[in-house]
Motif scaffolding. Structure first.
Motif, PDB file in Angstrom:
ATOM      1  N   GLY A 103      45.342  60.583  19.031  1.00  4.61           N
ATOM      2  CA  GLY A 103      46.279  60.625  17.915  1.00  4.61           C
ATOM      3  C   GLY A 103      45.756  61.492  16.787  1.00  4.61           C
ATOM      4  N   ALA A 104      46.601  61.723  15.791  1.00  2.80           N
ATOM      5  CA  ALA A 104      46.225  62.562  14.655  1.00  2.80           C
ATOM      6  C   ALA A 104      45.067  61.952  13.884  1.00  2.80           C
ATOM      7  N   ALA A 105      45.022  60.628  13.794  1.00  2.00           N
ATOM      8  CA  ALA A 105      43.934  59.963  13.078  1.00  2.00           C
ATOM      9  C   ALA A 105      42.595  60.154  13.778  1.00  2.00           C
ATOM     10  N   GLN A 106      42.612  60.363  15.085  1.00  2.00           N
ATOM     11  CA  GLN A 106      41.367  60.577  15.832  1.00  2.00           C
ATOM     12  C   GLN A 106      40.958  62.052  15.862  1.00  2.00           C
ATOM     13  N   ILE A 107      41.909  62.944  15.646  1.00  2.00           N
ATOM     14  CA  ILE A 107      41.610  64.381  15.717  1.00  2.00           C
ATOM     15  C   ILE A 107      41.024  64.895  14.402  1.00  2.00           C
ATOM     16  N   ALA A 108      41.535  64.409  13.265  1.00  2.00           N
ATOM     17  CA  ALA A 108      41.089  64.916  11.959  1.00  2.00           C
ATOM     18  C   ALA A 108      39.583  64.792  11.747  1.00  2.00           C
ATOM     19  N   PRO A 109      38.918  63.679  12.128  1.00  2.00           N
ATOM     20  CA  PRO A 109      37.462  63.610  11.920  1.00  2.00           C
ATOM     21  C   PRO A 109      36.659  64.591  12.778  1.00  2.00           C
ATOM     22  N   LEU A 110      37.278  65.197  13.786  1.00  2.00           N
ATOM     23  CA  LEU A 110      36.556  66.151  14.629  1.00  2.00           C
ATOM     24  C   LEU A 110      36.254  67.460  13.906  1.00  2.00           C
ATOM     25  N   VAL A 111      37.015  67.741  12.849  1.00  2.00           N
ATOM     26  CA  VAL A 111      36.783  68.950  12.048  1.00  2.00           C
ATOM     27  C   VAL A 111      35.714  68.606  11.018  1.00  2.00           C
ATOM     28  N   HIS A 112      34.497  69.061  11.293  1.00  2.17           N
ATOM     29  CA  HIS A 112      33.377  68.750  10.398  1.00  2.17           C
ATOM     30  C   HIS A 112      33.286  69.806   9.303  1.00  2.17           C
ATOM     31  N   LEU A 113      33.261  69.349   8.059  1.00  5.12           N
ATOM     32  CA  LEU A 113      33.112  70.242   6.910  1.00  5.12           C
ATOM     33  C   LEU A 113      31.734  70.025   6.292  1.00  5.12           C
ATOM     34  N   ALA A 130      43.386  77.490   4.257  1.00  4.70           N
ATOM     35  CA  ALA A 130      44.615  77.952   4.911  1.00  4.70           C
ATOM     36  C   ALA A 130      44.803  77.191   6.208  1.00  4.70           C
ATOM     37  N   LEU A 131      46.052  76.939   6.524  1.00  6.23           N
ATOM     38  CA  LEU A 131      46.424  76.236   7.745  1.00  6.23           C
ATOM     39  C   LEU A 131      47.449  77.104   8.463  1.00  6.23           C
ATOM     40  N   ASP A 132      47.105  77.605   9.638  1.00  8.38           N
ATOM     41  CA  ASP A 132      47.957  78.546  10.381  1.00  8.38           C
ATOM     42  C   ASP A 132      48.377  79.727   9.508  1.00  8.38           C
ATOM     43  N   ASP A 133      47.432  80.321   8.809  1.00  9.46           N
ATOM     44  CA  ASP A 133      47.636  81.483   7.928  1.00  9.46           C
ATOM     45  C   ASP A 133      48.553  81.202   6.742  1.00  9.46           C
ATOM     46  N   ARG A 134      48.742  79.953   6.386  1.00  8.96           N
ATOM     47  CA  ARG A 134      49.475  79.574   5.168  1.00  8.96           C
ATOM     48  C   ARG A 134      48.460  78.972   4.206  1.00  8.96           C
ATOM     49  N   ARG A 135      48.390  79.525   3.013  1.00 11.79           N
ATOM     50  CA  ARG A 135      47.474  79.011   1.996  1.00 11.79           C
ATOM     51  C   ARG A 135      47.874  77.598   1.600  1.00 11.79           C
ATOM     52  N   VAL A 136      46.878  76.748   1.360  1.00 13.38           N
ATOM     53  CA  VAL A 136      47.132  75.396   0.868  1.00 13.38           C
ATOM     54  C   VAL A 136      46.521  75.285  -0.518  1.00 13.38           C
ATOM     55  N   PRO A 137      47.230  74.680  -1.480  1.00 14.63           N
ATOM     56  CA  PRO A 137      46.760  74.678  -2.865  1.00 14.63           C
ATOM     57  C   PRO A 137      45.577  73.753  -3.128  1.00 14.63           C
ATOM     58  N   SER A 138      45.475  72.650  -2.393  1.00 14.63           N
ATOM     59  CA  SER A 138      44.394  71.692  -2.684  1.00 14.63           C
ATOM     60  C   SER A 138      43.949  71.016  -1.396  1.00 14.63           C
ATOM     61  N   GLU A 139      42.864  70.259  -1.506  1.00 16.55           N
ATOM     62  CA  GLU A 139      42.358  69.524  -0.348  1.00 16.55           C
ATOM     63  C   GLU A 139      43.341  68.444   0.096  1.00 16.55           C
ATOM     64  N   LEU A 140      43.989  67.810  -0.864  1.00 13.63           N
ATOM     65  CA  LEU A 140      44.947  66.760  -0.542  1.00 13.63           C
ATOM     66  C   LEU A 140      46.140  67.351   0.215  1.00 13.63           C
ATOM     67  N   ALA A 141      46.648  68.491  -0.231  1.00 15.56           N
ATOM     68  CA  ALA A 141      47.752  69.151   0.462  1.00 15.56           C
ATOM     69  C   ALA A 141      47.324  69.617   1.848  1.00 15.56           C
ATOM     70  N   ALA A 142      46.082  70.088   1.970  1.00 17.66           N
ATOM     71  CA  ALA A 142      45.577  70.527   3.272  1.00 17.66           C
ATOM     72  C   ALA A 142      45.525  69.355   4.241  1.00 17.66           C
ATOM     73  N   GLY A 143      45.060  68.187   3.771  1.00 17.08           N
ATOM     74  CA  GLY A 143      44.994  67.008   4.634  1.00 17.08           C
ATOM     75  C   GLY A 143      46.377  66.544   5.048  1.00 17.08           C
ATOM     76  N   ALA A 144      47.314  66.553   4.118  1.00 14.40           N
ATOM     77  CA  ALA A 144      48.675  66.119   4.436  1.00 14.40           C
ATOM     78  C   ALA A 144      49.338  67.083   5.420  1.00 14.40           C
ATOM     79  N   GLU A 145      49.170  68.395   5.213  1.00 13.97           N
ATOM     80  CA  GLU A 145      49.764  69.379   6.121  1.00 13.97           C
ATOM     81  C   GLU A 145      49.121  69.321   7.496  1.00 13.97           C
ATOM     82  N   LEU A 146      47.806  69.097   7.525  1.00 14.11           N
ATOM     83  CA  LEU A 146      47.110  69.005   8.808  1.00 14.11           C
ATOM     84  C   LEU A 146      47.589  67.783   9.576  1.00 14.11           C
ATOM     85  N   ALA A 147      47.723  66.652   8.900  1.00  8.52           N
ATOM     86  CA  ALA A 147      48.200  65.442   9.570  1.00  8.52           C
ATOM     87  C   ALA A 147      49.626  65.633  10.074  1.00  8.52           C
ATOM     88  N   ALA A 148      50.492  66.251   9.260  1.00  6.92           N
ATOM     89  CA  ALA A 148      51.867  66.496   9.689  1.00  6.92           C
ATOM     90  C   ALA A 148      51.908  67.463  10.869  1.00  6.92           C
TER      91      ALA A 148
END
Length: 125
Positions: free
Chosen positions: A58-68, A76-94
């Motif tokens: 699931g999405a909840a299990q995939i997100a922790p695999l990206v180590h920062l 950026a997510l799929d070549d779209r800029r994201v304004p903040s970390e919170l927006a990046a997390g929400a877009e990644l989960a969606a």
């Protein structure tokens, strides 16, 4: 004997004439081309990190695999800029929730930090 002497003198005279009128031989070696001047330095990007996700996660299990690393964030997510970390997390989960049903899809993340920029590809099955 007279014929031999005439023949030898004629042969020597022809050799002398050939030595006098021979073209001058000049050997010219081409100069090697100077090395090109480097006007700018090419900086190679590091290779992308590829995360191959097993089917059924699931999405909840995939997100922790990206180590920062400390100080890194998704820019950026799929070549779209994201304004903040919170927006990046929400877009990644969606994006992950929407793509879990789609076979052979990937999510491209551009990550920036103090150590430079890098890319992470998350392959979904």
């Amino acid at each position: 004997m007279l014929v031999f002497r005439s023949f030898a003198i004629g042969l020597l005279a022809s050799c002398l004439v050939m030595l006098v009128v021979r073209p001058r031989i000049q050997i010219v070696l081409p100069r090697p081309a100077p090395p090109p001047r480097v006007l700018h330095r090419v900086v190679a990007e590091p290779a992308a990190t590829i995360i191959d996700v097993a089917p059924g996660l699931g999405a909840a299990q995939i997100a922790p695999l990206v180590h920062l690393a400390p100080g890194e964030r998704v820019v950026a997510l799929d070549d779209r800029r994201v304004p903040s970390e919170l927006a990046a997390g929400a877009e990644l989960a969606a994006e992950l929730e929407a793509d879990l049903g789609t076979p052979h899809r990937f999510v491209d993340l551009a990550i920036a930090g103090p150590g430079g920029a890098r890319r992470v590809l998350v392959l979904l099955h």
